[in-house]
Design a protein around this motif. Structure first.
Motif, mmCIF file in Angstrom:
data_model
loop_
_atom_site.group_PDB
_atom_site.id
_atom_site.type_symbol
_atom_site.label_atom_id
_atom_site.label_comp_id
_atom_site.label_asym_id
_atom_site.label_seq_id
_atom_site.Cartn_x
_atom_site.Cartn_y
_atom_site.Cartn_z
ATOM 1 N N LYS A 170 51.960 33.101 -17.445
ATOM 2 C CA LYS A 170 52.746 33.853 -16.452
ATOM 3 C C LYS A 170 53.348 35.115 -17.073
ATOM 4 C CE LYS A 170 57.095 33.561 -13.982
ATOM 5 N NZ LYS A 170 58.185 32.714 -13.543
ATOM 6 N N VAL A 171 53.096 36.219 -16.395
ATOM 7 C CA VAL A 171 53.738 37.468 -16.806
ATOM 8 C C VAL A 171 54.795 37.847 -15.774
ATOM 9 C CG1 VAL A 171 53.361 39.926 -17.253
ATOM 10 C CG2 VAL A 171 51.690 38.242 -18.031
ATOM 11 N N GLY A 172 54.465 37.624 -14.505
ATOM 12 C CA GLY A 172 55.421 37.943 -13.436
ATOM 13 C C GLY A 172 55.128 37.101 -12.216
ATOM 14 N N ASP B 168 53.515 32.888 -10.409
ATOM 15 C CA ASP B 168 54.257 31.999 -9.499
ATOM 16 C C ASP B 168 53.491 31.776 -8.198
ATOM 17 O OD1 ASP B 168 56.598 31.523 -11.051
ATOM 18 O OD2 ASP B 168 57.254 33.569 -10.626
ATOM 19 N N ARG C 229 61.143 42.241 -15.555
ATOM 20 C CA ARG C 229 60.367 43.113 -16.448
ATOM 21 C C ARG C 229 61.094 44.455 -16.422
ATOM 22 N NH1 ARG C 229 55.612 44.804 -14.373
ATOM 23 N NH2 ARG C 229 56.224 44.172 -12.280
ATOM 24 N N GLN D 51 59.690 50.647 -11.976
ATOM 25 C CA GLN D 51 59.722 50.060 -10.624
ATOM 26 C C GLN D 51 61.001 49.253 -10.372
ATOM 27 O OE1 GLN D 51 56.776 46.935 -10.137
ATOM 28 N NE2 GLN D 51 58.071 46.013 -8.576
ATOM 29 N N LEU E 236 68.208 39.344 -18.976
ATOM 30 C CA LEU E 236 67.045 38.772 -19.660
ATOM 31 C C LEU E 236 65.841 39.582 -19.219
ATOM 32 C CD1 LEU E 236 65.518 36.578 -21.303
ATOM 33 C CD2 LEU E 236 65.435 35.203 -19.202
ATOM 34 N N GLY E 237 65.199 40.250 -20.148
ATOM 35 C CA GLY E 237 64.051 41.068 -19.767
ATOM 36 C C GLY E 237 63.355 41.640 -20.977
ATOM 37 N N SER E 238 62.140 42.081 -20.732
ATOM 38 C CA SER E 238 61.440 42.777 -21.812
ATOM 39 C C SER E 238 60.595 43.859 -21.173
ATOM 40 C CB SER E 238 60.578 41.806 -22.604
ATOM 41 O OG SER E 238 59.635 41.229 -21.738
ATOM 42 N N TYR F 73 60.818 37.362 -23.265
ATOM 43 C CA TYR F 73 60.457 36.485 -22.155
ATOM 44 C C TYR F 73 60.878 35.074 -22.542
ATOM 45 C CZ TYR F 73 57.972 34.275 -18.397
ATOM 46 O OH TYR F 73 57.685 33.549 -17.265
ATOM 47 N N ASP F 74 61.690 34.439 -21.704
ATOM 48 C CA ASP F 74 62.185 33.098 -22.041
ATOM 49 C C ASP F 74 62.377 32.300 -20.752
ATOM 50 O OD1 ASP F 74 63.653 30.857 -22.789
ATOM 51 O OD2 ASP F 74 64.693 31.937 -24.405
ATOM 52 N N SER G 218 65.752 31.672 -18.524
ATOM 53 C CA SER G 218 65.807 32.213 -17.161
ATOM 54 C C SER G 218 66.397 31.180 -16.208
ATOM 55 C CB SER G 218 64.425 32.688 -16.698
ATOM 56 O OG SER G 218 63.609 31.602 -16.335
ATOM 57 N N GLY H 58 59.046 40.357 -4.760
ATOM 58 C CA GLY H 58 60.195 39.966 -5.574
ATOM 59 C C GLY H 58 60.454 38.486 -5.368
ATOM 60 N N LEU H 59 60.519 37.791 -6.468
ATOM 61 C CA LEU H 59 60.804 36.345 -6.377
ATOM 62 C C LEU H 59 62.208 36.029 -6.871
ATOM 63 C CD1 LEU H 59 57.426 34.907 -7.751
ATOM 64 C CD2 LEU H 59 58.135 35.145 -5.369
HETATM 65 N N1 ADP Z 1 62.108 38.022 -19.492
HETATM 66 C C1 ADP Z 1 61.815 37.050 -18.652
HETATM 67 N N2 ADP Z 1 61.920 35.767 -19.030
HETATM 68 C C2 ADP Z 1 61.615 34.794 -18.172
HETATM 69 N N3 ADP Z 1 61.195 34.969 -16.930
HETATM 70 C C3 ADP Z 1 61.063 36.230 -16.497
HETATM 71 C C4 ADP Z 1 61.372 37.316 -17.318
HETATM 72 N N4 ADP Z 1 61.155 38.433 -16.623
HETATM 73 C C5 ADP Z 1 60.746 38.067 -15.400
HETATM 74 N N5 ADP Z 1 60.683 36.738 -15.309
HETATM 75 C C6 ADP Z 1 60.254 35.931 -14.146
HETATM 76 O O1 ADP Z 1 59.127 36.579 -13.592
HETATM 77 C C7 ADP Z 1 59.161 36.460 -12.177
HETATM 78 C C8 ADP Z 1 59.306 37.836 -11.625
HETATM 79 O O2 ADP Z 1 58.653 37.906 -10.404
HETATM 80 P P1 ADP Z 1 58.879 39.121 -9.408
HETATM 81 O O3 ADP Z 1 60.300 39.153 -9.015
HETATM 82 O O4 ADP Z 1 57.878 38.975 -8.313
HETATM 83 O O5 ADP Z 1 58.609 40.405 -10.276
HETATM 84 P P2 ADP Z 1 57.266 40.962 -10.920
HETATM 85 O O6 ADP Z 1 56.132 40.103 -10.468
HETATM 86 O O7 ADP Z 1 57.162 42.351 -10.421
HETATM 87 O O8 ADP Z 1 57.514 40.912 -12.366
HETATM 88 C C9 ADP Z 1 60.325 35.590 -11.863
HETATM 89 O O9 ADP Z 1 59.921 34.269 -11.803
HETATM 90 C C10 ADP Z 1 61.270 35.808 -13.056
HETATM 91 O O10 ADP Z 1 62.119 34.707 -13.272
#
Ligand code: ADP
Length: 984
Positions: free
Chosen positions: A501-503, A507, A794, A798, A821-823, A852-853, A857, A877-878
Motif C-alpha cells: 500500500k502506498v495510498g 485500500d 503523502r 496536491q 505523519l507523512g513522507s 510511512y507507519d 497511523s 480521500g480516505l
Molecule cells: N505516512 C503514512 N503512514 C501510514 N499511512 C499513511 C501515510 N500516509 C498516508 N497513509 C494512508 O494512506 C491512505 C491515504 O489515502 P487517500 O486519503 O486516498 O490519499 P492518497 O491515496 O492520495 O494518498 C490512508 O489510508 C492513510 O492512512
C-alpha cells in the motif's frame, strides 16, 4: 559731449532696446501662433475621432468658455485679470489666465470632462494670443508717441541750449551796458557839477562853437543812442528770457511726462514679462494638452472597444435574460421536484442510513436511466425478432397443449412423453440458432432436457401461457442458477492494502474486493510480487509449480506465480524472471523504468488468466500502472480466447497518467503505430507520446473515478489534466463512485494497534489513546483538554503542503497540539519538513514523523480530536472517513471527494444529520484559519456539543456497502449488455 547728442544717444539706445523687444515679442507671438496652428494638423493626423470632436468645437464662442472653465478645472483668476487691466486688455482676454491644474488629476477625470478641458484650453490659448496681439499694438502706439515726444524734447533742449548761450551773451552785454550807464551817469554828474559855471562854459562852447564841445556833444548823443538801443535790446532779451523760462517749464513738464512714460513702459514690460511667463505656462499646458490628446485617443479607442463589448454584452445579456427566464421556469420545475424529493427525504428520514445513501441513490437513478435508455434501444431491436418468434412459439405451445390434454399433465417427469422432451430440445435449438440464447446456455438447457431435469419441465409449465420472451427469460434463470450465483471479478492492480500500500488505491482494491466478495461474487486479485511487501499479511503464500511465459521486447520471459490470501481474498503474485528484476527494487514506485515494469506486469497478468483458463466476467484494472490491460485485452487477448470479460478501469487520480514516447508501447506487444492516434492512446498535449490512462478510458467498457464531485471536476479543462475532452466524449461509460473504507480494518472497537479500544457508545478510551500517544511521542500531558490535531498524508503538492505547514503553526498559536505523519517522494518537500521536524524535536506540543507507519497511523486516528485535510484537489480521500470512524473531526477543504463526504457543522443548507466537520473553500491560510478556529471554539467552549458530534460521526456509514452495490450494478449491466449482444 553736448547735451543734445547725449540725449540723442540715449534715445537711440532706448529705441534699439524697444525695437529688439518688439521683434522678440513679435517672434514669440509668431512662434506661438505657429505652434497653435501646427497642433491641429498634428492632432488631425493622430486621431480621426479626435478631429471629429475637437474640430467641431465652436472655439470663438466666448460664452461657452465661461460656462465650462470651472467644470473642466481651468479657472479664471481675478488677480490676473487686474494685472492685465493696465494694458487695456479686453474683458474676454482677462479670462485667459489659465490655472494649469494637476494633469495627473485630469487624467482621472471622466472622459467628457477631458474633452471639455481640451476644448476650453484651446479656446483659452486662442484668446490669449489675441490679447497679446492687442497688447503689442498698444505698446507700439506708446512707443511711437514716446519717440515723438523724445523729438520734441530734443528740439526744446537745443533751443534751451541756444537760449542759455544767448542769456550768457545778454548778461555780458547787460554788464557792459551797466558799466556804460555808470560812466554815463558819472559824466552827467560831472556835467551837472560843472552846472552854472560850466553851463556858461557849455554855452560858451555852444556859443562859441568850440570843436571840442561839439565833439563831446556828438559823443554823448551817440552814447545815448547806443544806450537806448541797448535798453531796447535788453528789454527784448528780458522778454526772450521770460519766454525761455516758460519753455523751460514746458520742457520740465515734458520731462515729467517722459518719466511717466518710462514708468508706463516699465510696467508695460513687466506686464509683457508676465504675459510671457503666462505664455510659457500655457505652452506647458499645450504640451500637457497634447499628452492629454494622446491619452484621450487611447481612452477613445478603449471607449470604442468597450462599446463593442457593451453591445456584445447587451446581446449576451438579452440571451441571458431569455435563458434566465427559461431557467426560472426550470427552477420552478426543479423546486417542485425538490419539494417532492424533500417529501421522499422526509419519508426516508425514518432510516438514517437510507438518507446517507440518498445522494448515491440519485446518482444511481441517473445511471439507471442512462442504462435504461441504452438497453431500451437494444431491447427495441430485439422486440421485432421476439414478435416474429412469438407466433412460432405459440404454435409449439398449442401443440403441447394438445398433447397435455391428451396426457395427464400432473404426472411425474418420467411419465412425460418423449415427444415433449424432443419438442423442448427443438425449442432450445431454435432459440440458439436465432441467437436468442448463447451456446453455453443452450448447452446447459439441453443437458437438463437430457437428464430429464424436473426444473426445466417446471419452467416450461410456468411459461407455457406466456410470451416467448418471458419463456426465454424463465429458461435462462435456470442456466444462471446452474452456473454461478454472482460475478467473477478479477482485479489487476499495483497496490493492495495492507501488503502493498502506498495510498488510497491499496485500500480500495482490498475494501471493494472484500465488499464484493461478501455480496456473493468471486473476487481475485493479481499483484506484482514486490520484494518490499508486508509478507506477514499474506496467508499461505506459496509458489505454484508452473511457469507462465509472457512476451516483452519481442522475447518470451518466464514468470513465477505465487498464490496466497490477503484479508480473505485470493491473490496471485507475479514474479517476473526478467534480468531487470522489475519488482526487486525496495520500493513500489518511483523507478526510472516504471513504464516498462508495469506494462510488463499488465501483459503477464493477462497471460496468467489466459493460461489458467479463467473466464472472468469483469477484469478491473486501476490507475496508469495497469491501464495497459484494456488495450492489451482487446488487441491481443480477446482474439486469443480470453474473451468472456468486460473491462472496468478506475482512475484514482488523474494527475498521474504515465505518458511515455509512443515507441515504448511496443515492448509489451502493443502496436504503437496503430494506437498512437487521437481517438486511441495518443496523449492530448504531446502527440509523440502515448497516454495509458487515455488508452484505458477509450478501451474499457466501464470507466470510474473515486467520487462524483471529482468526476465532474475532471470533465473540465481545469481539472482534467488534459483528459477532459476524452472523458467528455466517453461520458456515457464514465461515472464517479465514492470510495468506502474497510470498516473491519478500520474499527476502533477492535483495532489491535490502539492502546485502548473504544466505540461511539463509550468514547472514554479515546482520551486514553490521546494520553498514550502523548507519552509515546514526548508531548506535554499537562492539559488533558488541549485539543490534538492529526494529519496523515503523502506530502505532495496536491495535499496542500503549505497549508499543512501553516496549520501546524496556527494550531500552536491557538493553544493546541499537532502530530503529522507523512513522507514525501518530492526531495525538497521532504527536506523542508525534516527541517521543521528538527526544529520542533523537543517541543511540548508538536511532533512530525516523516515516514510511512501503518501502526502509528491507527494510533493517531484513535488519539486525535481533529484531523486536517487541506487538499488543493482530492479525488476521494480516505483519511477523512477513517478519522471520522475514530471520532476525529475532519477540517477539510471543499474539493472532490472531501466535498462529497465532509459537511460543515455550520452549513444550514445541509440536513443536520449529515453535518460532520468543518470545511473551507479557498485553498489559502485565511480559509483554513476560519475552519480551524471554529473547530477550536466549539471544542473548547461547547464540550458537550463536541462530544455529541464525535459520537455522531463515529456511526456514520462510510463502509463499502453502498459503493460496492454501485460497482456490482455497473458490472452486471455491462455483462448483461455483452450477453445480449452475443445473442444477436
Ligand atoms: N505516512 C503514512 N503512514 C501510514 N499511512 C499513511 C501515510 N500516509 C498516508 N497513509 C494512508 O494512506 C491512505 C491515504 O489515502 P487517500 O486519503 O486516498 O490519499 P492518497 O491515496 O492520495 O494518498 C490512508 O489510508 C492513510 O492512512
Amino acid at each position: 559731449m553736448p547735451i543734445t547728442s547725449e540725449l540723442g544717444t540715449l534715445f537711440n539706445i532706448q529705441r534699439k532696446i524697444s525695437q529688439h523687444k518688439r521683434k522678440q515679442l513679435k517672434k514669440a507671438s509668431h512662434e506661438q501662433s505657429l505652434t497653435n496652428g501646427d497642433s491641429q494638423p498634428n492632432s488631425d493626423e493622430d486621431s480621426d475621432s479626435e478631429i471629429a470632436s475637437v474640430g467641431n468645437v465652436p472655439i470663438l464662442n466666448q460664452e461657452s468658455i465661461s460656462s465650462d472653465v470651472v467644470h473642466t478645472g481651468i479657472v479664471v483668476e481675478d488677480n490676473n485679470a487686474k494685472d492685465l487691466s493696465g494694458l487695456i486688455v479686453s474683458d474676454e482676454t482677462k479670462s485667459l489666465a489659465i490655472n494649469v491644474v494637476d494633469t495627473e488629476k485630469l487624467s482621472g477625470i471622466q472622459l467628457e470632462d477631458l474633452i471639455g478641458m481640451i476644448r476650453n484650453a484651446e479656446k483659452n490659448i486662442l484668446l490669449l494670443n489675441q490679447a497679446r496681439v492687442r497688447a503689442l499694438e498698444e505698446l507700439e502706439k506708446i512707443l511711437t508717441e514716446k519717440e515723438a515726444l523724445q523729438g520734441e524734447i530734443n528740439t526744446l533742449e537745443m533751443r534751451l541750449a541756444e537760449t542759455d548761450a544767448r542769456i550768457k551773451v545778454a548778461t555780458q552785454e547787460k554788464i557792459h551796458v551797466e558799466l556804460l550807464e555808470d560812466q554815463l551817469e558819472k559824466l552827467q554828474n560831472e556835467l551837472t557839477h560843472r552846472g552854472g559855471s560850466q553851463r556858461s562854459e557849455v554855452d560858451m562852447f555852444e556859443d562859441q562853437n568850440d570843436p571840442l564841445i561839439k565833439e563831446h556833444k556828438n559823443g554823448l548823443s551817440s552814447l545815448s543812442m547806443e544806450l537806448n538801443s541797448l535798453r531796447s535790446e535788453n528789454l527784448s532779451l528780458k522778454n526772450d528770457i521770460q519766454a525761455l523760462k516758460e519753455e523751460l517749464i514746458n520742457v520740465k513738464s515734458t520731462d515729467e511726462r517722459v518719466v511717466t512714460l518710462e514708468k508706463e513702459r516699465s510696467s508695460l514690460e513687466s506686464a509683457m514679462k508676465d504675459l510671457e511667463s503666462r505664455m510659457s505656462v500655457s505652452q506647458e499646458g499645450v504640451s500637457k494638452l497634447s499628452t492629454l490628446k494622446v491619452e484621450y485617443k487611447d481612452l477613445w479607442e478603449k471607449v470604442e472597444t468597450l462599446q463593442v463589448l457593451l453591445d456584445k454584452a447587451t446581446k449576451q445579456a438579452d440571451q441571458a435574460i431569455i435563458v434566465l427566464q427559461q431557467n426560472q421556469e426550470l427552477r420552478k420545475k426543479v423546486d417542485k421536484l425538490e419539494e417532492s424529493l424533500e417529501e421522499v427525504n422526509v419519508y426516508k428520514l425514518s432510516s438514517e442510513k437510507m438518507q446517507q445513501y440518498n445522494e448515491l441513490m440519485q446518482q444511481k437513478i441517473r445511471l439507471l436511466e442512462d442504462r435504461l435508455q441504452r438497453s431500451d434501444e437494444e431491447i427495441n431491436s430485439y422486440v421485432q425478432l421476439y414478435q416474429e418468434s412469438v407466433k412460432e412459439f405459440q404454435d409449439a405451445l398449442d401443440s403441447l397443449k394438445e398433447d397435455s390434454k391428451r396426457k395427464a399433465i400432473d404426472g411425474s417427469v418420467d411419465d412425460m412423453p418423449q415427444e415433449f422432451w424432443s419438442r423442448l430440445l427443438l425449442i432450445i435449438d431454435g432459440w440458439l440458432l436465432e441467437k436468442k440464447i448463447s451456446i453455453d446456455d443452450a448447452k446447459l438447457l439441453r443437458d437438463m432436457v437430457w437428464k430429464r431435469d424436473g426444473r426445466i419441465c417446471e419452467a416450461y409449465k410456468v411459461s407455457k401461457e406466456k410470451t416467448e420472451r418471458e419463456a426465454v427469460a424463465a429458461f435462462l434463470r435456470l442456466t444462471s442458477s446452474t452456473t454461478s450465483p454472482g460475478l467473477y471479478v478479477i482485479h489487476i492492480a499495483a497496490e493492495m492494502a495492507p501488503v502493498a500500500k502506498v495510498g488510497g488505491l491499496g485500500d480500495v482494491v482490498t475494501g471493494l474486493g472484500k465488499a464484493l466478495q461478501k455480496r456473493g461474487h468471486l473476487v481475485e486479485v493479481v499483484l506484482p510480487k514486490y520484494d518490499c511487501m508486508q509478507y506477514d499479511h499474506v496467508h499461505d503464500l506459496r509458489a505454484l509449480d508452473v511457469v507462465v511465459e509472457s512476451h516483452f521486447d519481442g522475447q518470451l520471459f518466464k514468470n513465477k506465480v505465487w498464490v496466497g490470501s490477503v484479508e480473505g481474498l485470493p491473490v496471485y503474485f507475479i514474479e517476473p524472471l526478467h534480468p531487470d528484476k522489475f519488482f526487486w527494487r525496495g520500493q513500489f514506485y518511483g523507478e526510472h523504468d516504471d513504464f516498462r515494469r508495469f506494462s510488463f506486469f499488465s501483459r503477464a497478468a493477462l497471460e496468467l488468466l489466459l493460461q489458467a483458463g479463467k473466464n472472468p466476467d469483469i477484469i478491473h484494472c486501476h490507475d496508469w500502472q495497469t491501464a495497459f490491460v484494456a488495450p492489451l485485452y482487446w488487441d491481443l487477448y480477446a482474439p486469443k480466447g480470453l474473451n468472456s470479460a468486460r473491462i472496468c478501469f478506475t482512475c484514482h487520480n488523474f494527475e498521474y497518467q504515465g505518458t511515455a514516447p509512443a515507441s515504448y508501447l511496443e515492448s509489451c506487444g502493443l502496436d504503437a503505430h496503430h494506437l498512437n492516434r487521437p481517438d486511441r492512446m495518443q496523449d492530448n498535449s504531446a502527440h509523440d507520446r502515448i497516454n495509458p490512462v487515455k488508452g484505458a478510458v477509450v478501451f474499457s467498457n466501464i470507466v470510474t473515478t473515486v467520487s462524483p464531485t471529482y468526476a465532474q471536476e475532471v470533465r473540465t479543462a481545469e481539472g482534467g489534466r488534459g483528459l477532459h475532452s476524452t472523458l467528455n466524449s466517453h461520458s456515457r461509460k464514465f461515472i464517479g463512485v465514492l470510495n468506502g473504507i474497510d470498516t473491519d480494518a478500520w474499527n476502533p472497537a477492535t483495532d489491535a494497534f490502539l492502546k485502548v479500544q473504544y466505540s461511539a457508545n463509550d468514547i472514554q478510551g479515546k482520551g486514553e489513546n490521546k494520553e498514550a500517544i502523548r507519552r509515546k511521542l514526548g508531548l506535554s500531558s499537562a492539559d488533558v483538554r488541549k485539543p490534538l490535531v492529526g494529519c496523515i498524508t503523502r506530502l505532495v503538492p496536491q495535499k496542500g503542503v503549505h497549508l499543512i505547514r501553516h496549520a501546524m503553526y496556527r494550531t500552536l498559536e491557538l493553544g493546541g497540539q499537532f502530530i503529522l505523519l507523512g513522507s514525501s517522494p518530492v526531495p525538497h518537500i521532504q527536506r523542508e519538513f525534516e527541517g521543521i521536524a528538527n526544529h520542533f524535536q523537543n517541543h511540548d506540543d508538536i511532533r512530525l514523523i516523516l515516514k510511512y507507519d501503518e501502526s502509528l497511523s491507527h494510533s493517531i486516528y484513535g488519539a486525535s480530536d481533529m484531523f486536517i485535510i487541506p487538499s488543493i484537489f482530492e479525488p476521494c480521500g480516505l483519511t477523512q472517513m477513517i478519522a471520522m470512524r475514530y471520532g476525529s473531526i475532519p477540517i477539510a477543504r471543499k474539493t472532490g471527494g472531501l466535498h462529497d463526504s465532509v459537511f460543515d457543522v455550520d452549513d444550514d443548507t445541509i440536513p443536520n444529520q449529515f453535518r460532520n466537520g468543518f470545511t473551507f473553500l479557498n485553498p489559502d491560510e485565511q480559509g483554513l484559519n476560519g475552519a480551524l478556529e471554529r473547530a477550536f471554539n466549539l471544542y473548547l467552549n461547547k464540550p458537550e456539543i463536541w462530544k455529541q458530534l464525535v459520537q455522531k460521526v463515529m456511526i456514520m456509514d462510510f463502509s463499502w456497502d453502498a459503493s460496492a452495490a454501485q460497482y456490482e450494478e455497473l458490472y452486471a449491466n455491462s455483462v448483461a449488455r455483452a450477453r445480449a449482444a452475443n445473442r444477436t
